[in-house]
Motif scaffolding. Structure first.
Motif, PDB file in Angstrom:
ATOM      1  N   ILE A 184      -8.859  -0.727  -2.379  1.00 45.23           N
ATOM      2  CA  ILE A 184      -8.659  -2.107  -1.875  1.00 45.23           C
ATOM      3  C   ILE A 184      -7.200  -2.350  -1.483  1.00 45.23           C
ATOM      4  O   ILE A 184      -6.311  -1.589  -1.879  1.00 45.23           O
ATOM      5  CB  ILE A 184      -9.057  -3.137  -2.957  1.00 45.23           C
ATOM      6  N   LEU A 185      -7.019  -3.435  -0.733  1.00 51.05           N
ATOM      7  CA  LEU A 185      -5.676  -3.988  -0.520  1.00 51.05           C
ATOM      8  C   LEU A 185      -5.694  -5.387  -1.115  1.00 51.05           C
ATOM      9  O   LEU A 185      -6.652  -6.146  -0.887  1.00 51.05           O
ATOM     10  CB  LEU A 185      -5.358  -4.090   0.972  1.00 51.05           C
ATOM     11  N   LEU A 186      -4.682  -5.724  -1.889  1.00 51.83           N
ATOM     12  CA  LEU A 186      -4.602  -7.058  -2.469  1.00 51.83           C
ATOM     13  C   LEU A 186      -3.239  -7.662  -2.171  1.00 51.83           C
ATOM     14  O   LEU A 186      -2.210  -7.034  -2.426  1.00 51.83           O
ATOM     15  CB  LEU A 186      -4.812  -6.991  -3.996  1.00 51.83           C
ATOM     16  N   THR A 187      -3.247  -8.854  -1.587  1.00 54.07           N
ATOM     17  CA  THR A 187      -1.987  -9.550  -1.301  1.00 54.07           C
ATOM     18  C   THR A 187      -1.865 -10.748  -2.219  1.00 54.07           C
ATOM     19  O   THR A 187      -2.725 -11.640  -2.228  1.00 54.07           O
ATOM     20  CB  THR A 187      -1.944 -10.000   0.175  1.00 54.07           C
ATOM     21  N   ILE A 188      -0.788 -10.751  -3.009  1.00 53.40           N
ATOM     22  CA  ILE A 188      -0.541 -11.862  -3.934  1.00 53.40           C
ATOM     23  C   ILE A 188       0.784 -12.526  -3.547  1.00 53.40           C
ATOM     24  O   ILE A 188       1.636 -11.886  -2.912  1.00 53.40           O
ATOM     25  CB  ILE A 188      -0.509 -11.393  -5.409  1.00 53.40           C
ATOM     26  N   THR A 189       0.948 -13.770  -3.949  1.00 54.46           N
ATOM     27  CA  THR A 189       2.180 -14.483  -3.561  1.00 54.46           C
ATOM     28  C   THR A 189       2.965 -14.931  -4.786  1.00 54.46           C
ATOM     29  O   THR A 189       3.707 -15.898  -4.754  1.00 54.46           O
ATOM     30  CB  THR A 189       1.851 -15.707  -2.683  1.00 54.46           C
ATOM     31  N   ARG A 247       3.747  -3.493   0.842  1.00 55.67           N
ATOM     32  CA  ARG A 247       4.518  -4.500   1.597  1.00 55.67           C
ATOM     33  C   ARG A 247       5.162  -5.488   0.638  1.00 55.67           C
ATOM     34  O   ARG A 247       4.611  -5.802  -0.419  1.00 55.67           O
ATOM     35  CB  ARG A 247       3.609  -5.328   2.522  1.00 55.67           C
ATOM     36  N   MET A 248       6.313  -5.992   1.042  1.00 54.59           N
ATOM     37  CA  MET A 248       6.920  -7.130   0.341  1.00 54.59           C
ATOM     38  C   MET A 248       7.538  -7.998   1.422  1.00 54.59           C
ATOM     39  O   MET A 248       8.477  -7.558   2.099  1.00 54.59           O
ATOM     40  CB  MET A 248       7.977  -6.689  -0.649  1.00 54.59           C
ATOM     41  N   GLY A 249       7.005  -9.213   1.610  1.00 53.43           N
ATOM     42  CA  GLY A 249       7.479 -10.070   2.688  1.00 53.43           C
ATOM     43  C   GLY A 249       7.430  -9.304   4.000  1.00 53.43           C
ATOM     44  O   GLY A 249       6.424  -8.677   4.323  1.00 53.43           O
ATOM     45  N   PRO A 250       8.523  -9.294   4.748  1.00 57.75           N
ATOM     46  CA  PRO A 250       8.515  -8.626   6.051  1.00 57.75           C
ATOM     47  C   PRO A 250       8.701  -7.102   5.959  1.00 57.75           C
ATOM     48  O   PRO A 250       8.635  -6.423   6.975  1.00 57.75           O
ATOM     49  CB  PRO A 250       9.720  -9.256   6.764  1.00 57.75           C
ATOM     50  N   LEU A 251       8.923  -6.580   4.753  1.00 52.21           N
ATOM     51  CA  LEU A 251       9.186  -5.142   4.622  1.00 52.21           C
ATOM     52  C   LEU A 251       7.893  -4.380   4.369  1.00 52.21           C
ATOM     53  O   LEU A 251       7.088  -4.769   3.522  1.00 52.21           O
ATOM     54  CB  LEU A 251      10.135  -4.862   3.446  1.00 52.21           C
ATOM     55  N   PRO A 270       4.805 -12.950   0.017  1.00 54.08           N
ATOM     56  CA  PRO A 270       3.612 -12.125  -0.224  1.00 54.08           C
ATOM     57  C   PRO A 270       3.952 -10.670  -0.528  1.00 54.08           C
ATOM     58  O   PRO A 270       4.893 -10.113   0.047  1.00 54.08           O
ATOM     59  CB  PRO A 270       2.837 -12.231   1.105  1.00 54.08           C
ATOM     60  N   LYS A 271       3.190 -10.084  -1.431  1.00 51.90           N
ATOM     61  CA  LYS A 271       3.335  -8.662  -1.757  1.00 51.90           C
ATOM     62  C   LYS A 271       1.961  -8.036  -1.658  1.00 51.90           C
ATOM     63  O   LYS A 271       0.988  -8.601  -2.189  1.00 51.90           O
ATOM     64  CB  LYS A 271       3.867  -8.506  -3.192  1.00 51.90           C
ATOM     65  N   THR A 272       1.875  -6.919  -0.960  1.00 51.80           N
ATOM     66  CA  THR A 272       0.567  -6.284  -0.777  1.00 51.80           C
ATOM     67  C   THR A 272       0.525  -4.961  -1.520  1.00 51.80           C
ATOM     68  O   THR A 272       1.462  -4.155  -1.427  1.00 51.80           O
ATOM     69  CB  THR A 272       0.274  -6.072   0.722  1.00 51.80           C
ATOM     70  N   TYR A 273      -0.570  -4.761  -2.242  1.00 54.11           N
ATOM     71  CA  TYR A 273      -0.768  -3.547  -3.032  1.00 54.11           C
ATOM     72  C   TYR A 273      -2.012  -2.809  -2.561  1.00 54.11           C
ATOM     73  O   TYR A 273      -3.029  -3.437  -2.237  1.00 54.11           O
ATOM     74  CB  TYR A 273      -0.953  -3.907  -4.509  1.00 54.11           C
ATOM     75  N   LEU A 274      -1.887  -1.495  -2.535  1.00 54.64           N
ATOM     76  CA  LEU A 274      -3.059  -0.637  -2.325  1.00 54.64           C
ATOM     77  C   LEU A 274      -3.472  -0.168  -3.716  1.00 54.64           C
ATOM     78  O   LEU A 274      -2.617   0.295  -4.484  1.00 54.64           O
ATOM     79  CB  LEU A 274      -2.648   0.561  -1.462  1.00 54.64           C
ATOM     80  N   ALA A 275      -4.751  -0.326  -4.033  1.00 52.69           N
ATOM     81  CA  ALA A 275      -5.176   0.091  -5.378  1.00 52.69           C
ATOM     82  C   ALA A 275      -6.492   0.844  -5.325  1.00 52.69           C
ATOM     83  O   ALA A 275      -7.315   0.621  -4.437  1.00 52.69           O
ATOM     84  CB  ALA A 275      -5.328  -1.134  -6.280  1.00 52.69           C
ATOM     85  N   ARG A 276      -6.642   1.767  -6.281  1.00 49.36           N
ATOM     86  CA  ARG A 276      -7.948   2.354  -6.555  1.00 49.36           C
ATOM     87  C   ARG A 276      -8.422   1.725  -7.857  1.00 49.36           C
ATOM     88  O   ARG A 276      -7.647   1.575  -8.805  1.00 49.36           O
ATOM     89  CB  ARG A 276      -7.852   3.873  -6.673  1.00 49.36           C
ATOM     90  N   VAL A 277      -9.681   1.349  -7.842  1.00 45.98           N
ATOM     91  CA  VAL A 277     -10.237   0.585  -8.950  1.00 45.98           C
ATOM     92  C   VAL A 277     -11.506   1.285  -9.418  1.00 45.98           C
ATOM     93  O   VAL A 277     -12.334   1.680  -8.591  1.00 45.98           O
ATOM     94  CB  VAL A 277     -10.576  -0.853  -8.461  1.00 45.98           C
ATOM     95  N   GLY A 280       5.565   2.922  -4.889  1.00 44.51           N
ATOM     96  CA  GLY A 280       5.675   2.125  -3.674  1.00 44.51           C
ATOM     97  C   GLY A 280       6.986   1.431  -3.455  1.00 44.51           C
ATOM     98  O   GLY A 280       8.010   1.769  -4.045  1.00 44.51           O
ATOM     99  N   LEU A 281       6.894   0.436  -2.573  1.00 45.90           N
ATOM    100  CA  LEU A 281       8.085  -0.204  -2.005  1.00 45.90           C
ATOM    101  C   LEU A 281       8.888  -1.000  -3.032  1.00 45.90           C
ATOM    102  O   LEU A 281       8.361  -1.894  -3.692  1.00 45.90           O
ATOM    103  CB  LEU A 281       7.630  -1.136  -0.886  1.00 45.90           C
ATOM    104  N   LEU A 282      10.158  -0.659  -3.129  1.00 45.29           N
ATOM    105  CA  LEU A 282      11.075  -1.397  -3.995  1.00 45.29           C
ATOM    106  C   LEU A 282      12.366  -1.593  -3.216  1.00 45.29           C
ATOM    107  O   LEU A 282      12.921  -0.631  -2.679  1.00 45.29           O
ATOM    108  CB  LEU A 282      11.325  -0.580  -5.260  1.00 45.29           C
ATOM    109  N   LEU A 283      12.820  -2.837  -3.148  1.00 41.97           N
ATOM    110  CA  LEU A 283      14.111  -3.119  -2.515  1.00 41.97           C
ATOM    111  C   LEU A 283      15.193  -2.999  -3.576  1.00 41.97           C
ATOM    112  O   LEU A 283      15.049  -3.534  -4.685  1.00 41.97           O
ATOM    113  CB  LEU A 283      14.085  -4.535  -1.928  1.00 41.97           C
ATOM    114  N   ILE A 284      16.251  -2.270  -3.251  1.00 44.88           N
ATOM    115  CA  ILE A 284      17.386  -2.141  -4.172  1.00 44.88           C
ATOM    116  C   ILE A 284      18.620  -2.660  -3.437  1.00 44.88           C
ATOM    117  O   ILE A 284      18.887  -2.254  -2.308  1.00 44.88           O
ATOM    118  CB  ILE A 284      17.559  -0.668  -4.607  1.00 44.88           C
TER     119      ILE A 284
END
Ligand code: URA
Length: 246
Positions: free
Chosen positions: A178-183, A208-212, A131-138, A109-113
Motif C-alpha cells: 500500500i501507499l499511505l499519506t498522513i499529515t 515523500r515528505m511535502g514536496p520532496l 503530508p508524508k507518504t509511506y510505502l508499506a507491506r502489510v 526512506g526519505l529523511l531530510l538532514i
C-alpha cells in the motif's frame, strides 16, 4: 556580513570550535592569502577567501541533505548501540546538522538532514499538516474498509482520532502492498494505524515528505544535497525565505 573566523570555520565543517582554534593557532588557515592570527578575527563570508591547508572553503549558513535511511540505522545524531543517520554524511560532518523528524529503526526512506532549525520546525509543526507518504507491506488483506477507516480517522490511543489519511492499495493478498499519506507524525503512526485495523506492517519506507520525493537513484545509505528547485519548493510550503534574508 562579517563574522568570527572560528565560527566561520566551524560552519564550513572544518571542525569543532576548539579544533578550529588549534588550526588557526597552528597557522593552517589563511584569509586572502595571509596567515590568520586569531580565532576572533573577522571575515566576510561574501568577499573573503578563506583557505584551510591551502584548500578554499565555501561558506554556507544552511545545508540540506536528502538521505535514504537504511533499516537498522537510528534517527539520532549519536547512539551507543546502532549506526546513526549522520554517519553516511560527508566527513567532517558539520556539528549542527540534525535529522528532521524521526523514522523507526526498521523504517527506510526519505529523511531530510539540515542545520536549518526554522525549516525543521516549520516542516514538523502539527499545524502545518505537511503530508508524508509511506510505502508499506502489510500482513493480511488490506481492503476498501481500511481505506474508509483511514479516511475517517483511526483510534490509535491518542486524545483524538488520526487526521484523514489517504490509503491506496497497490496489491492485496496474503501480504498487501500500500501507499499511505498522513499529515501528522505521531510516534509509530503508520504501524499503529494498521494495528488498529487488525493488521501488521512488515516493511515500511517513506517515499515523500511535502514536496520532496525519494529519488530512485538514491540507494539506501546514500545522500545528496537538495537541488535549488527542491529547496525553493520547501521554502514555498514553509513560507520561509532564503538564508540571507533571515
Ligand atoms: N510510522 C511508523 O510507524 N514508523 C515510522 O518510522 C514512520 C511512520
Amino acid at each position: 556580513m562579517a563574522m568570527r573566523l572560528d565560527k566561520y570555520l566551524t560552519e564550513t565543517g572544518a571542525g569543532t570550535r576548539s579544533e578550529v582554534k588549534k588550526l588557526i593557532r597552528a597557522g593552517q588557515v589563511t584569509i586572502n592569502g595571509e596567515i590568520a592570527g586569531k580565532p576572533e578575527q573577522k571575515v566576510s563570508e561574501k568577499t573573503d577567501v578563506v583557505c584551510l591547508r591551502g584548500k578554499h572553503l565555501t561558506y554556507r549558513q544552511y545545508e540540506y541533505y536528502l538521505y535514504h535511511k537504511p533499516a537498522g540505522c537510528v534517527t539520532a545524531t549519536e547512539d551507543n548501540l546502532h549506526r546513526t543517520v549522520m554517519e553516511d554524511l560527508p566527513d567532517p560532518v558539520r556539528k549542527d546538522l540534525f535529522p528532521v523528524g524521526r523514522l523507526d529503526l526498521d523504517t527506510e526512506g526519505l529523511l531530510l538532514i539540515t542545520n536549518d532549525g526554522a525549516m525543521a520546525h516549520a516542516l514538523l509543526s502539527p499545524a502545518r499538516h505537511v503530508p508524508k507518504t509511506y510505502l508499506a507491506r502489510v500482513a493480511g488483506r488490506v481492503t476498501d474498509a481500511d481505506v474508509n477507516l483511514f479516511q475517517n480517522g483511526v483510534d490509535i490511543g491518542e486524545e483524538r482520532l488520526t487526521r484523514p489519511a489517504k490509503l491506496e492499495i497497490l496489491s492485496a493478498g496474503e501480504t498487501s502492498e500500500i501507499l499511505l499519506t498522513i499529515t501528522e507524525g505521531k510516534f509509530h503512526q503508520v504501524k499503529r494505524m494498521f494495528h488498529a485495523a487488525g493488521k501488521e506492517v512488515t516493511y515500511l519506507k517513506r517515499v515523500r515528505m511535502g514536496p520532496l520525493a525519494l529519488p530512485d537513484t538514491l540507494a539506501p545509505g546514500e545522500y545528496r544535497a537538495l537541488t535549488e528547485d527542491e529547496l525553493g519548493e520547501l521554502r514555498k510550503v514553509t513560507g520561509l525565505t532564503g538564508a540571507a534574508d533571515r
